[in-house]
Scaffold this active site. Structure first.
Site, mmCIF file in Angstrom:
data_model
loop_
_atom_site.group_PDB
_atom_site.id
_atom_site.type_symbol
_atom_site.label_atom_id
_atom_site.label_comp_id
_atom_site.label_asym_id
_atom_site.label_seq_id
_atom_site.Cartn_x
_atom_site.Cartn_y
_atom_site.Cartn_z
ATOM 1 N NE ARG A 24 37.514 66.356 49.512
ATOM 2 C CZ ARG A 24 38.557 66.167 48.937
ATOM 3 N NH1 ARG A 24 39.443 65.353 49.302
ATOM 4 N NH2 ARG A 24 38.765 66.970 47.726
ATOM 5 N NE ARG A 28 40.193 59.010 49.703
ATOM 6 C CZ ARG A 28 40.888 59.295 48.851
ATOM 7 N NH1 ARG A 28 41.632 58.552 48.283
ATOM 8 N NH2 ARG A 28 41.170 60.812 48.909
ATOM 9 N NE ARG A 37 33.102 55.835 45.451
ATOM 10 C CZ ARG A 37 34.130 56.444 45.593
ATOM 11 N NH1 ARG A 37 34.621 57.139 46.222
ATOM 12 N NH2 ARG A 37 34.865 55.931 44.603
ATOM 13 C CG ASP A 73 35.010 66.588 43.466
ATOM 14 O OD1 ASP A 73 35.598 66.049 44.208
ATOM 15 O OD2 ASP A 73 35.657 67.116 42.567
ATOM 16 C CE1 TYR A 152 42.709 69.310 40.634
ATOM 17 C CE2 TYR A 152 41.241 70.987 41.265
ATOM 18 C CZ TYR A 152 42.107 69.868 41.627
ATOM 19 O OH TYR A 152 42.526 69.625 43.076
HETATM 20 O O1 CP3 Z 1 32.954 66.115 52.841
HETATM 21 C C1 CP3 Z 1 32.978 66.839 52.214
HETATM 22 O O2 CP3 Z 1 33.730 67.906 52.113
HETATM 23 C C2 CP3 Z 1 32.099 67.092 50.749
HETATM 24 C C3 CP3 Z 1 32.556 66.341 49.570
HETATM 25 C C4 CP3 Z 1 33.476 67.025 48.713
HETATM 26 C C5 CP3 Z 1 34.515 66.244 47.965
HETATM 27 N N1 CP3 Z 1 35.263 66.825 47.078
HETATM 28 C C6 CP3 Z 1 34.307 64.806 48.025
HETATM 29 C C7 CP3 Z 1 35.469 63.977 47.526
HETATM 30 C C8 CP3 Z 1 33.921 68.387 48.751
HETATM 31 C C9 CP3 Z 1 33.526 69.750 49.400
HETATM 32 C C10 CP3 Z 1 34.952 68.249 47.482
HETATM 33 C C11 CP3 Z 1 35.629 69.483 47.011
HETATM 34 C C12 CP3 Z 1 36.742 69.423 46.104
HETATM 35 N N2 CP3 Z 1 37.268 68.336 45.263
HETATM 36 C C13 CP3 Z 1 37.749 70.373 46.253
HETATM 37 C C14 CP3 Z 1 37.921 71.322 47.268
HETATM 38 C C15 CP3 Z 1 38.238 71.241 48.780
HETATM 39 C C16 CP3 Z 1 39.660 70.670 48.925
HETATM 40 O O3 CP3 Z 1 39.941 69.777 49.424
HETATM 41 O O4 CP3 Z 1 40.391 71.709 48.977
HETATM 42 C C17 CP3 Z 1 39.036 69.950 45.538
HETATM 43 C C18 CP3 Z 1 40.013 70.453 45.386
HETATM 44 C C19 CP3 Z 1 38.452 68.688 44.789
HETATM 45 C C20 CP3 Z 1 39.101 68.054 43.892
HETATM 46 C C21 CP3 Z 1 39.398 66.560 44.272
HETATM 47 N N3 CP3 Z 1 38.494 65.546 44.282
HETATM 48 C C22 CP3 Z 1 40.465 65.973 44.865
HETATM 49 C C23 CP3 Z 1 41.973 66.711 44.852
HETATM 50 C C24 CP3 Z 1 40.341 64.644 45.091
HETATM 51 C C25 CP3 Z 1 41.195 63.695 45.800
HETATM 52 C C26 CP3 Z 1 41.689 62.412 45.099
HETATM 53 C C27 CP3 Z 1 41.950 61.447 45.646
HETATM 54 O O5 CP3 Z 1 41.927 60.313 45.394
HETATM 55 O O6 CP3 Z 1 43.017 61.660 46.784
HETATM 56 C C28 CP3 Z 1 38.831 64.532 44.663
HETATM 57 C C29 CP3 Z 1 38.140 63.234 44.931
HETATM 58 C C30 CP3 Z 1 37.300 63.402 45.978
HETATM 59 N N4 CP3 Z 1 36.151 64.187 46.432
HETATM 60 C C31 CP3 Z 1 37.120 62.342 47.194
HETATM 61 C C32 CP3 Z 1 35.958 62.753 47.864
HETATM 62 C C33 CP3 Z 1 35.367 62.218 49.127
HETATM 63 C C34 CP3 Z 1 37.898 61.049 47.417
HETATM 64 C C35 CP3 Z 1 37.663 60.124 46.138
HETATM 65 C C36 CP3 Z 1 37.311 58.644 46.655
HETATM 66 O O7 CP3 Z 1 36.750 58.394 48.057
HETATM 67 O O8 CP3 Z 1 37.649 57.704 46.152
#
Ligand code: CP3
Length: 342
Positions: A24, A28, A37, A73, A152
């Site tokens: 990540r 953010r 974004r 994602d 999920y």
């Molecule tokens: O920088 C990186 O790691 C690459 C991008 C990445 C994202 N999601 C971007 C993202 C990666 C590798 C993921 C994988 C992902 N997505 C996982 C496995 C990694 C982990 O954290 O365990 C999981 C469980 C998800 C599902 C998911 N997507 C969640 C739980 C969330 C968070 C929701 C929130 O708003 O808190 C997301 C959204 C997400 N994926 C964001 C990002 C940058 C945030 C959304 C935003 O910026 O509006």
């Protein structure tokens, strides 16, 4: 022989420079990400090649990390397969129709995994832009492991202990295996798109595998994670949270070149359990990013020291960068890992 430190470490080598990247890292915690974004929904951003490429590049430019991780994602391949999913800010992936019954499973698994590849033009284009820009710096592609995706999909959204997915395994094993097998194909297709487009390593995220017993992991999950990595031609990292009790299984019979460890288990202990044939990745405690630098830097040095017990080490956090993390602290960790911090 690969020369990038990350790739050398994945091959079991100890390069002069300790490779470091952050799960990540694109997201953010970066003001430049939040600016880009504004007005674009998460999954729309993932399907905009120029935007996804730029977001992927931001942390590499800022921190000098040893790898980019493709901005996307784990639910993107499901979206590409035509499944109705959105990512709700502050919550996570939410599905319009949870997949809970045998009929639900039949409906979803009727979709050809090839549909993911057919719809993946924007993904390939984004990776093409990133690899052209980065040159020698590797791009890590990724996918969700079948269990974490199912956690999920079966629930319909985020859940704490993933009761419905774990329940399905026992209540209707045939449907479980059909669903997990299909998810493995979908993730494999998504990984293939990324490696074909230039990703030089991949990470399989089984973030929620820690909620499983070792017996359930072995019977219901590991075979499908193994299948998701079948035929992947680049080095493979396998990561989960709270998986201390699953570590030997997380090697996936040697198909994982590296295992990611969260902050709960010291890397020297993980190395003892896993043996000399696997690289370790981790495991700075994300909670300590907010601690004063002397406290955090001592922790990072401790992690690096314990990592020496493994055949090779890739420095990372034990889980993703929290959105509220101060990004200048991440840059400083990179400098410390590279021996550049005073
Ligand atoms: O920088 C990186 O790691 C690459 C991008 C990445 C994202 N999601 C971007 C993202 C990666 C590798 C993921 C994988 C992902 N997505 C996982 C496995 C990694 C982990 O954290 O365990 C999981 C469980 C998800 C599902 C998911 N997507 C969640 C739980 C969330 C968070 C929701 C929130 O708003 O808190 C997301 C959204 C997400 N994926 C964001 C990002 C940058 C945030 C959304 C935003 O910026 O509006």
């Amino acid at each position: 022989m690969a020369t990038a430190p990350l790739l050398r470490a994945l091959h079991g080598d100890r390069p002069e420079r300790l490779p470091v990247w952050f799960m990540r890292q694109a997201g953010r915690s970066l003001p430049e990400y939040r600016d880009l974004r504004v007005g674009t929904r998460m999954l729309d951003a993932c399907l905009d090649p120029a935007l996804a490429a730029e977001i992927t590049l931001q942390p590499v430019r800022r921190h000098g990390v040893d790898a980019a991780v493709f901005f996307s994602d784990i639910v993107v391949p499901l979206l590409l397969a035509g499944i109705d999913v959105e990512i709700q800010p502050g919550r996570g992936p939410v599905f319009a129709e949870p997949v809970r019954t045998a009929a639900d499973v039949a409906r979803v698994t009727a979709i050809e995994p090839a549909a993911v590849v057919a719809a993946s033009g924007p993904i390939a284009e984004a990776i093409g832009i990133v690899t052209a820009e980065l040159g020698e710096v590797p791009v890590i592609g990724f996918a969700g492991a079948p269990f974490t995706l199912a956690a999920y999909l079966v629930e319909g959204g985020p859940s704490k202990e993933h009761l419905r997915a774990r329940g399905l395994m026992h209540a209707d094993p045939d449907s479980w295996h059909r669903l997990a097998g299909w998810l493995a194909e979908v993730s494999r297709a998504f990984l293939g798109v990324q490696t074909d487009a230039g990703a030089s390593a991949v990470q399989l995220f089984d973030s929620w595998a820690g909620s499983l017993s070792a017996a359930d992991y072995r019977e219901f999950v590991a075979p499908h994670s193994l299948a998701a990595l079948e035929g992947v031609t680049v080095p493979r990292i396998h990561f989960g949270v709270g998986t201390g009790h699953l570590l030997p299984d997380m090697r996936l019979n040697g198909r994982a070149d590296a295992v990611g460890v969260d902050w709960r288990m010291p890397l020297d202990e993980a190395a003892r359990i896993l043996g000399p044939d696997v690289t370790l990745q981790g495991n700075i405690d994300p909670a300590l990013l907010a601690a004063p630098w002397p406290v955090l830097s001592a922790h990072v040095r401790d992690v690096i020291g314990r990592g020496e017990a493994a055949r090779a080490h890739i420095l990372n956090l034990g889980h993703g960068v929290p959105p509220e993390a101060d990004p200048t602290v991440l840059t400083r960790i990179v400098a410390l890992a590279h021996g550049e911090d005073a």
